[in-house]
Design an enzyme around this catalytic site. Structure first.
Site, PDB file in Angstrom:
ATOM      1  N   HIS A   1     -11.423  -5.185   9.748  1.00 41.16           N
ATOM      2  CA  HIS A   1     -11.894  -5.110   8.497  1.00 41.16           C
ATOM      3  C   HIS A   1     -13.312  -4.324   8.408  1.00 41.16           C
ATOM      4  O   HIS A   1     -14.110  -4.826   7.995  1.00 41.16           O
ATOM      5  CB  HIS A   1     -12.188  -6.488   7.837  1.00 41.16           C
ATOM      6  CG  HIS A   1     -10.912  -7.027   7.291  1.00 41.16           C
ATOM      7  ND1 HIS A   1      -9.738  -7.587   8.053  1.00 41.16           N
ATOM      8  CD2 HIS A   1     -10.663  -7.509   6.108  1.00 41.16           C
ATOM      9  CE1 HIS A   1      -8.913  -8.093   7.304  1.00 41.16           C
ATOM     10  NE2 HIS A   1      -9.346  -7.994   6.096  1.00 41.16           N
TER      11      HIS A   1
ATOM     12  N   GLU B   1       0.732  -1.123  -0.043  1.00 43.72           N
ATOM     13  CA  GLU B   1       0.095   0.001   0.045  1.00 43.72           C
ATOM     14  C   GLU B   1       0.799   1.326   0.046  1.00 43.72           C
ATOM     15  O   GLU B   1       0.653   2.123  -0.752  1.00 43.72           O
ATOM     16  CB  GLU B   1      -0.841  -0.006   1.134  1.00 43.72           C
ATOM     17  CG  GLU B   1      -1.739  -0.964   1.151  1.00 43.72           C
ATOM     18  CD  GLU B   1      -1.713  -2.317   1.377  1.00 43.72           C
ATOM     19  OE1 GLU B   1      -0.652  -2.557   2.072  1.00 43.72           O
ATOM     20  OE2 GLU B   1      -2.337  -3.297   1.207  1.00 43.72           O
TER      21      GLU B   1
END
Ligand SMILES: Cc1ncc(C[n+]2csc(CCOP(=O)(O)OP(=O)(O)O)c2C)c(N)n1
Ligand SMILES: [Mg+2]
Lengths: 332, 344
Positions: free
Chosen positions: A130, A61
């Site tokens: 998440h 990322e």
């Protein structure tokens, strides 16, 4: 004749049209070619533009975002997708210290026209890592614009605006909204960033809502109407810059305010909006501001706890009744 | 400038004895039992995911069992393992129970994370599982941290990081390798190369098929092994663990294996255009459990009927665990805000 399109499809259409219009626009991120990662929000893009402009990356990322930012400084207009906002945490240095600061730090000699799309994807028993809605992180930062569309029309119009904007724009879409349908013009159009919108007029109180809670607040307003309470629903649309005027005008009309945001209350977007009411809006207030936010804990996992945890229309209704001075049972 | 001594390669000796008989009989049976337990438990979990009785995301380890079995049997109970989103196998092989596993899958209060984590967050601190995390590569520095604690406390324990091929793409993997090497940390890096990170094959993420070289720039001894050969995994893992325990520092194993099902959920993903059916079938033919089965039979360490009986026993344990999970309550509603901070 309205042209109905889902929020997810509207995102894909915006991307398609902008990539068609401007060869500098490209898409980069994990899962941009994946059948499941980003819903239908990049559907057909790879087939149309090929892997040169639709770049699926390794699991990295920080670098993939930094690479996009570097290319933006040198003439490209990248759209960076993080299929979950949780993973975008690994890229914060590049976004916060780099992209957000360069224009100021070099006194306007460089711009970073990058559009970053960290997707909020919560619930479904995915537990704490998440499920996070971390938009307040970005809203805190001068130099970033933060856009959170709540309708299919805005999904398209604001994404186009975010891509065209010469600044780094964090465009936060929410998977809970992907199926929401709305009337979306077929031709490309850009909505103005920094403008809130009254979606439903009312006179008893203002519900100032962000992202999916706009949809929940519209449902809440229906339920309130059935109880004789007329609620105005205001879609914040962009949390930075915040459209203070539209929010204050609504408060001036109703004198009461519920703020509904999918983040935590501590230092959250709801706190900023409540501060607006407590400051310039103080003279309009006829009751304390109520906030609908997450409980002060990470996301739980099991279904019954998730049900209690994520704010829904019933939480907005309960807050509205309190603000309106109506006694009601707290939501279970 | 003075650099450190030459690297000592713990894996050189491993190549020497490759036959099954180098691993003692009891251990071979134990490895078989562990792998079978993982296999049957996950096949059951897959069914529950299919019917949606299990609602949390489930990343199946089917096909990779030899890695967790081979590595965990090289460890002491107190040695720590850090896992990922795909850690059912790590949990069971390190000593986690079927009941707490199935209860966790159902989000029940009796689950190993008391219904707070689901499939991706497994824990049993009593047998060296401080927790698994689905944030890719996050297990890697934490395992090195456990190793640092072991070193500071001089307790002789070893920490293991399990992670996938995708995790080696994150910066934190490389950052951790730097420090693990320079501080000679007692940590073993187990990279389970199943050739995919979700939908993306390794060849689209890496110039060459050279993951086993990952330790080289840091002078961390590294080897590429057949992750479907449980005896080979065990041999190399034992060498790596001894290397770490004796204070010589970290090592890195690329275990080449394959996940049979899709990235997440029970589907086989034949038809998503991600991988070819022939590729999956090729790996199915290299089933790690069947391979050991044949060796056990050939060595007469087990008979067919022993295997059938073992499988029945395991299946009964699984049904018991599932019944237990089903009967268990969800966490009480008034616990929602508990343990945000430590409560004493
Ligand atoms: C930091 C971060 N980025 C992305 C993801 C999404 N994600 C979950 S699993 C996965 C693939 C990981 O591949 P690998 O490390 O090879 O493990 P495998 O799934 O093959 O076991 C990805 C990209 C994540 N969980 N965390
Ligand atoms: Mg992998």
């Amino acid at each position: 004749m309205p042209r109905m399109l889902s929020y997810g499809a509207a995102l894909a259409e915006a991307l398609m049209q902008e990539m068609e219009r401007d060869p500098a626009v490209y898409l980069i991120g994990q899962g941009v070619n994946s059948p499941w990662y980003v819903g239908n929000s990049t559907k057909g893009i790879l087939e149309r533009f090929g892997p040169e402009r639709v770049i699926d990356t390794p699991v990295a990322e920080n670098a993939e975002t930094g690479i996009a930012i570097g290319s933006a400084m040198c003439g490209m207009k990248p759209v960076v997708i993080h299929p979950r906002m949780d993973f975008c945490l690994l890229a914060l240095e590049q976004i916060v210290s780099q992209a957000a600061n360069w224009s100021y730090m070099f006194d306007g000699q460089v711009s970073v026209p990058v559009c970053i799309r960290p997707i909020i994807n919560r619930g479904g028993e995915q537990a704490a890592q998440h499920s996070q809605a971390l938009h307040a992180h970005y809203a805190h930062i001068p130099g970033l614009k933060v856009v959170m569309p709540a309708t299919a029309r805005d999904a398209k119009g604001l994404l186009i605006a975010a891509i065209r904007d010469p600044n780094p724009v964090v465009f936060i879409d929410d998977r809970w909204l992907y199926a929401v349908e709305g009337d979306v013009p077929e031709e490309p159009f850009a909505e103005e960033i920094g403008v809130a919108k009254v979606l439903r007029e009312g006179k008893d109180l203002s519900i100032v809502a962000v992202s999916y809670l706009v949809q929940e607040s519209l449902k809440a307003a229906d339920q309130l109407a059935a109880q004789g309470i007329s609620a105005e629903v205001l879609d914040v649309r962009t949390v930075r810059p915040l459209d203070e005027r539209t929010i204050l005008e609504s408060l001036a009309r109703t004198g009461r305010m519920v703020v509904a945001d999918s983040g935590w209350s501590m230092c959250g977007v709801s706190a900023e909006i409540a501060a607006l009411a407590a400051g310039p809006g103080f003279g309009y207030l006829r009751a304390p501001v109520e906030r609908v936010t997450l409980p002060p804990c990470p996301a739980p996992m099991c279904k019954p706890h998730e049900e209690a945890y994520f704010p829904r229309a019933r939480h907005v209704v309960a807050a509205a009744l309190r603000v309106a001075g109506v006694k009601a049972a707290r939501p279970t | 400038m003075l650099f450190h001594d030459e690297m000592i390669d713990p894996f050189q000796a491993c190549q020497a004895f490759a036959s099954a008989s180098a691993v003692d009989a009891d251990l071979q049976v134990r490895l078989y039992t562990l792998m079978l337990k993982c296999r049957r438990a996950e096949e059951r979990a897959a069914e529950l995911a299919e019917t949606r009785e299990v609602g949390c995301p489930v990343h199946l380890y089917l096909g990779q069992e030899a890695v967790s079995a081979g590595v965990c049997t090289a460890l002491k109970t107190e040695d720590q393992v850090f896992g990922t989103h795909r850690s059912h196998g790590h949990f069971l092989c390190k000593g986690g129970g079927l009941r707490p596993l199935f209860a966790e899958l159902l989000g029940k209060a009796t689950g190993c994370a008391r219904g707070r984590g689901g499939s991706m967050h497994l824990i049993d601190t009593s047998c060296g599982i401080p927790g698994t995390t689905p944030i890719v590569a996050a297990s890697i520095p934490m395992a090195a941290g456990a190793a640092l604690a072991n070193k500071m406390k001089k307790n002789g324990l070893v920490a293991v990081a399990f992670f996938g091929d995708g995790a080696t793409e994150e910066g934190v993997f490389h950052e951790t390798m730097v420090m693990a090497a320079i501080w000679d940390l007692p940590v073993v890096f187990i990279c389970e190369n199943n050739f995919y990170a979700s939908h993306l094959p390794l060849k689209d993420r890496r110039k060459r098929d050279n993951l086993a070289d990952a330790g080289k720039p840091y002078s961390i001894p590294s080897a590429r092994i057949d992750g479907n050969n449980v005896l080979e995994v065990h041999r190399y893992a034992r060498a790596a663990v001894e290397h770490a325990r004796s204070g010589r520092g970290p090592s890195f194993l690329e275990c080449r294996t394959y996940r049979w099902r899709g990235h997440v959920g029970p589907a086989w993903e034949w038809n998503l255009g991600i991988r070819k059916r022939e590729e999956v079938e090729e790996w199915l033919a290299r089933c790690p459990i069947r391979a050991l089965e044949q060796q056990l039979l050939a060595q007469k360490l087990m008979r067919e009927e022993d295997m059938t009986a073992l499988r029945q026993k395991i299946d009964e344990e699984i049904e018991d665990a599932l019944a237990f999970a089903r009967q268990s309550p969800y966490p009480a509603m008034d616990t929602l805000l508990r343990h945000v901070y430590v409560e004493r």
